[in-house]
Design a protein around this motif. Structure first.
Motif, PDB file in Angstrom:
ATOM      1  N   ASP A 124       0.841  -1.188   0.100  1.00 53.78           N
ATOM      2  CA  ASP A 124       0.000   0.025  -0.045  1.00 53.78           C
ATOM      3  C   ASP A 124       1.068   1.139  -0.164  1.00 53.78           C
ATOM      4  N   HIS A 128       0.851   4.187  -2.829  1.00 58.82           N
ATOM      5  CA  HIS A 128       0.684   5.344  -2.753  1.00 58.82           C
ATOM      6  C   HIS A 128       2.054   6.372  -3.319  1.00 58.82           C
ATOM      7  N   ASP A 129       2.989   5.779  -3.293  1.00 58.84           N
ATOM      8  CA  ASP A 129       4.247   6.453  -3.701  1.00 58.84           C
ATOM      9  C   ASP A 129       4.289   6.459  -5.234  1.00 58.84           C
ATOM     10  N   ASP A 131       1.489   6.262  -7.161  1.00 60.57           N
ATOM     11  CA  ASP A 131       0.579   7.115  -7.647  1.00 60.57           C
ATOM     12  C   ASP A 131       1.083   8.709  -7.565  1.00 60.57           C
ATOM     13  N   ARG A 132       1.833   8.849  -6.418  1.00 64.02           N
ATOM     14  CA  ARG A 132       2.367  10.459  -6.492  1.00 64.02           C
ATOM     15  C   ARG A 132       3.267  10.669  -7.521  1.00 64.02           C
TER      16      ARG A 132
END
Length: 524
Positions: A124, A128-129, A131-132
């Motif tokens: 997760d 998240h990284d 997507d950033r």
């Protein structure tokens, strides 16, 4: 414990004996015990004592047996109790071991679950990284695109459209030049190669020119045999022509007679029949019919052998027996004067050579070509084109779809879809178009005679029809039980009228209707 029980039972038995003695003594009346006879009293007392002792012994024995039975029952109960205790102990141990295993498995599952949870959390965080980072890249790409559009004065879609249009026009022009060069080169090379392949195939096939005839010559052992063939008042020669449908010509030629017929099968059967009659020496109508039947059977065997020889020559072995028989029947069939069986073999050789030059399976091409005219063996029995009839026969007897398509398409009655069908057409055209292969006049003559026989055979009550004397006579055999003499005259007149209307022929044609009745009986 058992000894204590035994002692108790013994005491009980002694008390029972004493009690019995007392009871017996009391029940004895005083009058029965005279004081004057002490010896009698002594005997009676001994007798009573003995009886009491016997009863006491019986009581003791029964008590002992009951004690033994009680002890045996107690031992069995104790053994059962011990067995139950052992089983309970084993079950308890097994249950404890299972509990231990379950606890160990539960512990491992807990550890695995913790690892999975840790890995999920790591994934997760990584997602998240990512997507950033993706959002950051999209933002920078949009900024770069806006900067390029500001510098070029065009939007991205407009620049892409101009680039694609320029490349497309250039590619179309270059492609058109390449296609034109390839087409010209392919056409030139294809014509040259096709010419070379056809020339090589024709040069490598050495086939004799056609020399079909409608007359067979049969040599005789002597001129005296001619008289026996003619018979008394021409009886034998009339019977021979009536049975075989072949003209038997006897002239001044020494030691020879001529057999004339447009149908090569009938002519060959007649030749075998006459040879057998001459060898036997007995010539009369009954022998002529017997020899004719044997000749027909022999021709059938010769046809089958001819089909097998043709396949052996081509190197084909796995073919249905019915197809082999039909192929052999074409030995006596001609097309424009060309023997159909020899035409098929020749075409198969040519197709095999062309297939080898084109790197195609020559065995398949030979199979397609040798069967392309197989329908001609049945065109007089089945209505329709010989190409479609042959395709249906080949499909019925298990030939592949490539072979079936080559057969049905070799006269363009079906659209050509395979290379094998094209090469079959080419081989057929080469074999039929070479010099000396076919003669139009003989074919037209045979067709005219076949049409003469067909006109007569279409009449009701007609049994057999033979075209004789090179088409100058039609001999019609009718069924005597269905046609009388007057009807026979009507049939002859109708046939003559239809022949005049439909056919063109030199001179005149005689129509002879034969109505013959026979009565046969056997003397036993």
């Amino acid at each position: 414990m058992s000894s204590g029980l035994s002692l108790a039972f013994m005491v009980i038995g002694l008390l029972a004996v004493v009690f019995a003695l007392v009871v017996v003594w009391r029940r004895t009346p005083a009058a029965a015990r005279p004081l004057s006879q002490p010896q009698d009293h002594t005997k009676e007392a001994e007798h009573l004592r003995a009886r009491a002792e016997a009863e006491a012994t019986g009581i003791l024995e029964r008590a002992r047996q009951e004690a033994e039975q009680a002890a045996e029952g107690r031992r069995e109960v104790e053994e059962e109790i011990r067995a139950v205790k052992d089983e309970v102990r084993e079950l308890r141990g097994d249950l404890e071991r299972r509990e231990l295993r379950l606890a160990d498995r539960e512990q491992r599952l807990d550890e695995e679950l913790r690892r999975i949870e840790d890995r999920t959390q790591a994934l997760d965080a990584r997602k998240h990284d990512l997507d950033r980072r993706a959002a950051e890249l999209d933002r920078k790409d949009a900024e770069r695109t806006r900067e390029l559009e500001r510098i070029a004065g065009l939007t991205a879609d407009q620049a892409r459209g101009e680039l694609v249009s320029a490349i497309e026009n250039q590619a179309k022009r270059e492609a058109a030049l390449i296609v034109r060069d390839i087409e010209n080169e392919a056409k030139s090379e294809g014509e040259k190669r096709a010419r070379k392949i056809v020339t090589l195939a024709i040069q490598r096939v050495a086939t004799e020119q056609t020399s079909e005839s409608v007359v067979s010559v049969l040599h005789l052992p002597g001129d005296e045999m001619k008289g026996r063939i003619i018979g008394r008042e021409g009886r034998n020669i009339r019977a021979f022509e009536s049975v075989t449908g072949v003209n038997l010509i006897i002239d001044d030629t020494p030691e020879a007679v001529l057999l004339s017929c447009f149908d090569p099968v009938r002519r060959e059967i007649a030749r075998l029949t006459l040879e057998r009659l001459i060898a036997d020496g007995r010539i009369h109508p009954q022998r002529i019919e017997d020899a004719y039947e044997r000749g027909k059977s022999e021709i059938e065997q010769l046809c089958k052998r001819a089909g097998e020889d043709a396949l052996v020559e081509l190197g084909i072995t796995d073919m249905h027996e019915e197809l082999v028989g039909l192929l052999g029947r074409l030995r006596y069939r001609t097309s424009y004067g060309q023997n159909v069986l020899r035409h098929l073999v020749e075409s198969a050789h040519i197709a095999g050579m062309m297939a080898s030059e084109l790197r195609i399976d020559p065995a398949l091409l030979k199979r397609c070509t040798v069967l392309h005219d197989i329908g001609k063996a049945l065109t007089h029995e089945v209505e329709g084109s010989h190409a479609l009839i042959g395709a249906e026969i080949a499909r019925r007897y298990g030939e592949s779809e490539d072979v079936v398509h080559a057969i049905e398409a070799h006269h363009n009655e079906v659209e050509v879809r395979t290379v094998e069908a094209v090469l079959t057409q080419a081989a057929d055209g080469i074999s039929g178009g070479r010099p000396g292969a076919r003669r139009e006049s003989l074919e037209m003559y045979v067709r005219r005679l076949e049409r003469l026989e067909q006109i007569a055979a279409d009449r009701e009550g007609v049994e057999k029809v033979f075209a004789m004397q090179a088409g100058r006579e039609i001999r019609v055999m009718v069924k005597p039980d269905r046609i009388d003499d007057i009807q026979a005259q009507v049939i002859a007149r109708d046939i003559a009228k239809q022949v005049e209307e439909e056919l063109t022929y030199p001179g005149q044609i005689r129509i002879t209707v034969v109505r013959e009745s026979r009565a046969t009986e056997f003397a036993r």
